[in-house]
Enzyme design. Structure first.
Site, short mmCIF file in Angstrom:
data_model
loop_
_atom_site.label_atom_id
_atom_site.label_comp_id
_atom_site.label_asym_id
_atom_site.label_seq_id
_atom_site.Cartn_x
_atom_site.Cartn_y
_atom_site.Cartn_z
CG ASP A 140 -0.57 11.64 2.10
OD1 ASP A 140 -1.51 12.13 2.56
OD2 ASP A 140 0.74 11.72 1.32
C1 BGC Z 1 2.58 7.61 -1.96
C2 BGC Z 1 2.28 8.93 -0.53
C3 BGC Z 1 1.99 10.18 -1.22
C4 BGC Z 1 0.01 9.59 -1.58
C5 BGC Z 1 -0.17 11.12 -2.35
C6 BGC Z 1 0.88 8.03 -2.15
O1 BGC Z 1 0.70 7.03 -3.32
O2 BGC Z 1 2.64 6.47 -1.10
O3 BGC Z 1 3.58 9.11 0.11
O4 BGC Z 1 1.73 10.99 -0.03
O5 BGC Z 1 0.43 9.15 -3.17
O6 BGC Z 1 0.39 11.41 -3.51
C1 NOJ Z 2 4.32 11.97 1.55
C2 NOJ Z 2 3.44 13.60 1.85
O1 NOJ Z 2 4.21 13.85 1.20
C3 NOJ Z 2 2.96 13.57 3.38
O2 NOJ Z 2 2.03 14.29 3.93
C4 NOJ Z 2 2.54 11.92 4.04
O3 NOJ Z 2 2.62 12.47 5.35
C5 NOJ Z 2 3.60 10.57 3.94
N1 NOJ Z 2 3.71 11.12 1.92
C6 NOJ Z 2 2.82 9.76 4.75
O4 NOJ Z 2 2.00 8.81 3.45
#
Ligand code: BGC
Ligand code: NOJ
Length: 819
Positions: free
Chosen positions: A488
């Site tokens: 993400d």
């Molecule tokens: C986090 C991710 C998460 C994303 C969406 C980011 O700040 O590091 O792990 O999936 O936010 O909520």
């Molecule tokens: C948390 C999210 O829930 C997941 O979908 C994603 O792949 C990981 N973060 C890595 O960014």
């Protein structure tokens, strides 16, 4: 080294033996509609279906102490005037024999002080929208004891977000009723809600309280409530401010005597036309809820409901049971990892110590992956979930990144255009069909974006998922990344310069060519899965087209995704490589090494082996494999959120427990049984129990992340419980190391074992039959299957042929070590 507890495998419990764990070590109550989180010191809260919109009790996240708000009890000794909590918090008076047993769907917390032992079992009965607290108090003194027991919960005014912000309104709307000893929380029931909460007690009451400030007293907190300290309830009725629920029970216990008190905290919905009794009044109609309350105030009903819950979990876990030389693998596969998979399925990413229950609904990508770890236990629920997810898909084949559990409709609250999303649907459906053999699911009619009239077959949805990628290819023939892919935080089109702006929702800059090698790997995997489904479903042309697209993508990865010693990660907005030896930071990433090899790319020409050697050389640490190296030491506007994290945390070179099993699986694909198990064990929670003081999160479930080698706190875990790590580690251990792998035409036996194992045994329920599997390995070397005997008959290959439902099959597999 400090330990905080131990595994009790026979009871399927983790037993915590001191209350001051490094962080609250939580468990979950409930498995259908009513849920709660509960910590080892009785902290936590409950909700009905949606942790934001139907929150029953209040919890204070990010508090000091961390864990504040819960299912609290206070015991007061009338003779000494002393008062304590049998769960240690919130009073924190010292206890002898403190214990917390977290089990499957229940938690028992107890402790003894001044000869008075109190132990409470907390659970949610199957089929009910309520929770039970069954408290047993025993007088271990030589003389009689006069005691008071106080219960305490604080009601949340339903919408947890509003409850934490809108005080100008909330301080005036709180309403309760107390009737026949039952406390009813009915805020907003007078208007549009037809639901209320209740808190009941099996014992005769000496008093009660429903106004928090009357219970606590001025300038006091939960650690020293005036009522519990003085031994006298205020019989307060809340009007506005903060409604709470507290019962006061007086107990006189002979030496050695045990008394049982049951508390019932529940949620109830009345039909809209029957809200009030008498009708025309504003009084809750209790005729429907009252029989439920009365039933569970009875010890026999509680015992029977608890037994049903235990039987339920017993039968779920009975689907797969393994006995191997690794106690850590056995414990996780047989108990805790399977349990965590069910919890992530139920809760998605909503409520934990790290998810507030307010922000996140069900993720499209997350929910699809969660299915991989539990489809064997609850295939029918998996089927329903697949159809729910597919119904949120957009006509373009694209996906909302998340949908709401109550309405099941998609929303853009956390952004959209994550270009990997649609492909995960193919992976999940393939897993379901392989497990169940239920190909009819492909013919189910499913709408797009929940729009009636837009229905097409689920199979067509999957074709559109593929087309979505093929319609969005970049200059190297690799998939455009969109907002981001699995990572993400790799926001290659965002270019955010504004403090506080969300990388997940900010409008992307148009006109770039950012491509993802990870999505290319995922596409290659998904195209293979869809080709097989098309084939078994009689769509020859589609199957050929999928294989064609797969070949083309595979070639594009080899041509443009290969960096020389590993797979590149991406191309940025301008077309420059990311995750390449030519980069100063972020030269090598874990995701494409895992996903490309998993998809079979480079297994035949040495690229897979080379990529995995690079992972070992650059990314592996004793605490797991970090996400990339070198970590970003400064903000890179063209890379986005990944470079906002301090080095070693989260996506900036933390150990993501979700990606590690991709490498474990990749290692099995190239026959490295030793490395596969080694990587698996580095992040296995049970194997890390011995370093609990450093790991800090619960030793019985996976966290999302362990701090990487660039972090000063290397080895410290965060974000336990609700993570795709659960499903993928389960898949890696059971389907790839042990090699018990469902396939379209039967169960495959394809282990890849480490050199020092001499085999293992397993029982597996599969399509209504039960398989007893014995694998023996001779020679010290890691190796693959050479001989398979099914019910005394030698068979070729590694696929067990189908058998009738109800059959019991004995499987003996032999492995000879390679030289
Ligand atoms: C986090 C991710 C998460 C994303 C969406 C980011 O700040 O590091 O792990 O999936 O936010 O909520
Ligand atoms: C948390 C999210 O829930 C997941 O979908 C994603 O792949 C990981 N973060 C890595 O960014």
């Amino acid at each position: 080294m400090t330990t905080f507890g131990r595994f009790d495998d026979a009871a399927r419990e983790y037993v915590i033996t001191r209350p001051d764990t490094p962080l609250p070590w939580i468990n979950y109550l409930g498995s259908e509609d009513y849920f709660g989180i509960i910590s080892n010191t009785a902290g936590g809260y409950s909700f009905f279906r949606d942790a934001r919109l139907r929150r029953l009790t209040r919890y204070r996240y990010n508090n000091a102490p961390f864990d504040m708000g819960g299912r609290y009890l206070y015991v007061r000794d009338s003779a000494s005037g002393e008062m304590w909590s049998p769960s240690w918090q919130p009073v924190r008076a010292e206890l002898e024999d403190y214990r917390c047993r977290h089990g499957l769907g229940y938690t028992v917390i107890g402790g003894c002080r001044a000869g008075i032992d109190t132990e409470t079992l907390y659970f949610v009965p199957l089929g009910e929208t309520l929770e039970i607290w069954r408290t047993r108090i025993t007088n271990r003194r030589a003389e009689a004891a006069d005691l008071s027991l106080f219960s305490a919960v604080e009601f949340c005014l339903w919408d947890a977000s509003d409850d934490a912000t809108n005080f100008q309104r909330n301080f005036s709307i709180g309403e309760v009723e107390v009737d026949d000893g039952v406390i009813y929380h009915k805020t907003e029931y007078r208007e549009r809600r037809n639901h209320f909460a209740y808190f009941a007690c099996s014992a005769q009451l000496a008093g009660f309280d429903t106004q928090r400030d009357a219970f606590l007293g001025p300038y006091r907190g939960w650690e020293r409530p005036l009522v519990a300290e003085s031994g006298r309830s205020g019989d307060s009725i809340a009007h506005g401010w903060a409604p709470c629920g507290s019962h006061h029970v007086e107990l006189s216990l002979h030496p050695g005597e045990t008394r049982e008190v049951i508390f019932v905290l529940g949620y109830w919905e009345n039909p809209t036309g029957e809200k009030f009794d008498p009708s025309g009044s504003q009084t809750i109609n209790k005729t429907r809820v009252r029989p439920v309350i009365d039933r569970f105030r009875n010890a026999g009903a509680v015992d029977a409901a608890f037994q049903r819950l235990r039987d339920h979990w017993e039968s779920l876990l009975d689907t797969l049971h393994v006995t191997t030389p690794s106690e850590h693998l056995d414990r996780m596969v047989n108990i805790w990892n399977a349990y965590q998979c069910m919890i992530t399925f139920n809760l998605s990413r909503s409520a934990s110590s790290f998810e507030s229950g307010i922000g996140r609904g069900m993720g499209f990508r997350d929910s699809n992956q969660d299915l991989l770890g539990l489809v064997h236990m609850v295939p029918d629920r998996a089927r329903g979930r697949i159809l729910d997810i597919a119904a949120t898909q957009l006509p373009s084949g694209g996906a909302y990144h998340q949908y709401q559990p109550l309405t099941k409709t998609g929303n853009d609250a956390v952004g959209s255009g994550f270009n990997d999303d649609p492909l995960w649907l193919i992976v999940a459906v393939a897993a379901y069909v392989k497990e169940t053999g239920d190909r009819r699911i492909l013919d189910e009619l499913v709408p797009y974006d929940n729009e009636p009239g837009s229905e097409s077959s689920l199979y067509e949805h999957l074709l559109r998922s593929m087309r979505y990628t093929l319609d969005r290819l970049g200059p190297h023939g690799l998939p455009l990344i969109g907002r981001a892919d699995w990572n993400d935080c790799l926001n290659l089109n965002c270019f955010s310069e504004t403090p506080g702006e969300s990388f997940q929702t900010t409008e992307n800059r148009q006109g770039g060519v950012a491509e993802s090698v990870f999505i290319a790997g995922l596409f290659t995997l998904a195209a293979g899965e869809l080709a097989t489904m098309a084939e078994v479903h009689g769509h020859r042309h589609d199957a050929a087209a999928c294989l064609d697209a797969r070949r083309t993508m595979d070639a594009a990865v080899r041509a443009h995704g290969w960096d020389g010693a590993w797979f590149r990660r991406a191309y940025d907005y301008f077309g420059n490589p990311v995750g390449s030896a030519g980069n100063q930071e972020g030269k090598i990433f874990i995701e494409p090494q895992g996903m490309c090899v998993l998809a079979g790319i480079g297994v035949d020409d040495g690229k897979a082996e080379a990529a995995l050697s690079s992972v070992e050389a650059h990314l592996a640490t004793p605490h797991g494999i970090v996400l990339q190296q070198p970590a970003y030491t400064r903000y890179h506007v063209e890379l986005g959120e990944i470079s906002t994290y301090p080095p070693g945390y989260k996506e900036n070179a933390g150990v993501f427990c979700h990606t590690n099993p991709w490498i474990t699986i990749a290692e099995t694909l190239v026959g490295h049984g030793d490395r596969a198990l080694d990587y698996y064990l580095r992040i296995n929670p049970s194997a890390r129990e011995a370093i609990s003081h450093q790991h800090r999160c619960e030793p019985y479930v996976y966290p999302q992340m362990i701090a990487g080698k660039d972090a000063p706190t290397h080895g410290e875990a965060k974000n336990s419980w609700l993570t795709g790590s659960a499903a993928w580690n389960f898949v890696a251990a059971t389907q790839w190391i042990l090699g018990i792998r469902p396939d379209h035409d039967g169960l495959r036996i394809d282990p890849c074992l480490p050199a020092d194992w001499d085999g293992f045994t397993a029982t597996r329920r599969f399509r209504g039959a039960r398989y007893h599997i014995t694998v023996r390995k001779s020679g010290g070397l890691q190796g693959r299957l050479t001989n398979l005997v099914v019910d005394g008959q030698r068979i070729h290959g590694n696929l067990l042929p189908p058998v009738p439902r109800g059959a019991t099959v004995t499987v003996e597999a032999e492995i000879q070590g390679q030289t």
